[in-house]
Design an enzyme around this catalytic site. Structure first.
Site, short mmCIF file in Angstrom:
data_model
loop_
_atom_site.label_atom_id
_atom_site.label_comp_id
_atom_site.label_asym_id
_atom_site.label_seq_id
_atom_site.Cartn_x
_atom_site.Cartn_y
_atom_site.Cartn_z
N HIS A 185 11.11 8.16 4.72
CA HIS A 185 11.23 8.85 6.00
C HIS A 185 12.71 9.07 6.30
O HIS A 185 13.57 8.33 5.83
CB HIS A 185 10.63 8.03 7.14
CG HIS A 185 9.15 7.91 7.11
ND1 HIS A 185 8.48 6.74 7.41
CD2 HIS A 185 8.19 8.82 6.82
CE1 HIS A 185 7.17 6.93 7.30
NE2 HIS A 185 6.97 8.17 6.94
N CYS A 204 11.54 1.58 12.96
CA CYS A 204 10.12 1.81 12.66
C CYS A 204 9.23 1.25 13.75
O CYS A 204 8.14 1.75 14.00
CB CYS A 204 9.74 1.15 11.33
SG CYS A 204 10.32 2.00 9.86
N TYR A 224 3.25 3.56 -1.54
CA TYR A 224 4.00 4.05 -2.69
C TYR A 224 5.18 4.88 -2.19
O TYR A 224 5.03 5.78 -1.38
CB TYR A 224 3.09 4.90 -3.58
CG TYR A 224 3.75 5.40 -4.83
CD1 TYR A 224 4.17 4.51 -5.82
CD2 TYR A 224 3.96 6.76 -5.04
CE1 TYR A 224 4.78 4.98 -6.98
CE2 TYR A 224 4.55 7.23 -6.20
CZ TYR A 224 4.97 6.33 -7.16
OH TYR A 224 5.57 6.80 -8.30
N ASP A 283 14.17 8.29 8.95
CA ASP A 283 14.75 7.16 9.68
C ASP A 283 15.16 6.00 8.78
O ASP A 283 15.62 4.97 9.26
CB ASP A 283 13.83 6.69 10.83
CG ASP A 283 12.53 6.06 10.36
OD1 ASP A 283 12.32 5.92 9.14
OD2 ASP A 283 11.71 5.69 11.23
N LEU A 294 0.80 -1.23 0.00
CA LEU A 294 0.00 0.00 0.00
C LEU A 294 0.83 1.27 0.00
O LEU A 294 0.29 2.35 -0.23
CB LEU A 294 -0.91 0.01 1.24
CG LEU A 294 -1.95 -1.11 1.32
CD1 LEU A 294 -2.57 -1.14 2.70
CD2 LEU A 294 -3.02 -0.93 0.26
N SER A 296 7.81 -2.42 0.75
CA SER A 296 6.36 -2.62 0.78
C SER A 296 5.83 -2.97 -0.59
O SER A 296 5.04 -3.92 -0.76
CB SER A 296 5.67 -1.35 1.29
OG SER A 296 4.27 -1.44 1.14
N GLU A 339 4.41 12.82 9.78
CA GLU A 339 4.71 11.40 9.87
C GLU A 339 5.31 11.00 11.22
O GLU A 339 5.85 9.91 11.37
CB GLU A 339 5.66 11.01 8.74
CG GLU A 339 5.09 11.27 7.35
CD GLU A 339 4.06 10.23 6.92
OE1 GLU A 339 4.35 9.02 7.02
OE2 GLU A 339 2.97 10.64 6.48
#
Length: 448
Positions: free
Chosen positions: A250, A371, A23, A252, A21, A28, A174
């Site tokens: 992100h 995460c 992008y 991180d 999901l 992922s 985020e």
């Protein structure tokens, strides 16, 4: 008074699946539609929590969300009983059902931004739930996130909670995945480091061309205002748009900081030297000595970093002043990354040891050790005010392991998400979990 950095790890939810999901998140997307193993995913995460607890680090747990999110599907026009809503969505709009079943709340680095009491104007620990507005499946998380955090940090004398920022692109937030705090000691004033991907209102800041920049400068500034941070205690930096376009969705994924140390890739930021100088100057004013560890692109490429999640690691302070780096197994599997790490730990620098954890289930969905955890700096009094049910202990680990073994499936495909029985299984599991963690009623099915 003693102070601690407590890592609250997200417990992987019962609907853990590879929906592809996100992008801009290479892992992922590349593992989309593969069969997942929710039980293994949850047990891998618990094993990491237990290991860090056994090493002497303060460790907590953050509960997953109710999935599938039937209320979200109803808001999109699906009607009838819960089972009928799920079946109708599966028949007419399977991507929406997949989104409503996402277990992405396991990545609690995105749950909120946290400012310790030593930094804030009112001397309380401040939490702002992230709106995660860039992705629909994540944008539905923050109401439950706020309730769960409120149940964990309920004492208003010590903790302040803010609602998510407006759910519009200009204030895309985020959470802690783009926020780091530098300090000499966790109980002392520090410098909070906000990294943004773009500005919503100032065209002077460049933007990526391929993938979206999820965090805006405006969101970062708003959170700093809400938390009562001083101008001298904040540094803003822009992520390099070119690395966002290479899958660094992100900060991180390309940098990690802790204490007085920033561990980052050479290509992570724009105007890097100016940023490092500002961090060093502001940290020095509160008694700290800033240190930076730059990983050169000649040793580790951005592609290596994205595929191995080298920087999505946990940088932990040990009693002797050295640091431990917690990395996923994928780092050992990348020859260049592993060679770099071997040289890093043998060089006599501040990062002295690397420990590897198998987090394959999470990694294949695009999230590694960093995460999976939300960092909260607390002094002794504040730690004592935290809901004790969420602090990891050996008995809690045993209870959660048994809970997972009882309630989780060991395989999950897209077709399984259309099974109405899955919702009943999840609700039964979460109802029991709130009792184990002493959270009270935090889920919609418990409240409505």
């Amino acid at each position: 008074m003693k102070s601690y950095e407590v890592n609250f790890d997200g417990l992987v939810g019962p609907t853990h699946n590879y929906g592809g999901l996100s992008y801009g998140n290479v892992a992922s997307q590349s593992n989309s539609q593969q069969c997942s193993n929710p039980k293994e995913a949850a047990l891998q995460g618990l094993a990491k929590m237990k290991a860090l607890m056994d090493m002497g680090f303060q460790q907590g747990v953050l509960a997953p969300q109710e999935r599938p999110d039937v209320a979200a599907l109803r808001r999109l026009g699906f009607a009838g009983s819960d089972a009928q809503v799920i079946q109708q969505a599966a028949k007419e709009a399977m991507p929406l059902l997949v989104a409503s079943c996402s277990a992405s709340s396991m990545w609690v680095a995105n749950a909120a931004t946290v400012s310790p009491s030593a930094d804030t104007a009112d001397g309380r620990v401040h939490f702002t739930a992230a709106n995660l507005n860039c992705k629909y499946h994540r944008s539905i998380e923050h109401p439950t996130t706020s309730r769960v955090l409120g149940a964990m940090f309920a004492n208003q004398q010590h903790f302040a909670h803010h609602a998510a920022l407006p759910a519009v692109a200009q204030f895309g937030d985020e959470g802690a995945a783009n926020h780091t705090r530098f300090c000499r000691a966790y109980g002392e004033a520090g410098v909070e480091f906000f990294v943004f991907g773009r500005s919503a209102f100032d065209s002077r800041f460049p933007s990526p061309q391929k993938y979206p920049a999820r965090q805006t400068l405006e969101a970062s500034r708003a959170v700093a205002r809400l938390h009562g941070l001083s101008e001298e205690g904040v540094v803003y930096a822009q992520q390099n748009p070119a690395v966002i376009d290479q899958g660094v969705f992100h900060n991180d994924v390309i940098a990690v900081g802790n204490g007085e140390v920033l561990f980052y890739h050479e290509d992570a930021f724009l105007e890097t030297e100016k940023m490092l100088a500002e961090l060093s100057d502001k940290l020095a004013k509160v008694g700290g000595k800033f240190q930076s560890v730059c990983v050169p692109r000649s040793a580790v490429t951005v592609d290596d970093a994205v595929r191995s999640y080298l920087f999505n690691s946990q940088l932990l302070s040990r009693a002797d002043g050295s640091m431990l780096l917690i990395v996923p197994e994928e780092c050992r599997g990348n020859e260049r990354v592993w060679q770099y790490l071997q040289g890093l730990t043998s060089s006599g620098g501040v990062i002295r040891e690397v420990k590897v954890f198998d987090l394959k289930q999470s990694m294949q969905n695009g999230g590694g050790p960093a995460c999976l955890r939300l960092r909260v700096a607390l002094n002794e009094t504040e730690l004592a005010a935290v809901n004790p049910g969420v602090i990891m202990t050996a008995p809690l680990y045993d209870s959660l392991t048994q809970w997972v073994e009882t309630h989780y499936r060991d395989r999950m495909t897209e077709n399984d998400l259309a099974d109405p029985q899955l919702l009943l299984e999840c609700r039964s599991a979460l109802d029991e979990l709130t009792q184990i963690l002493k959270l009270g009623s935090v889920y919609p099915f418990q409240i409505n």
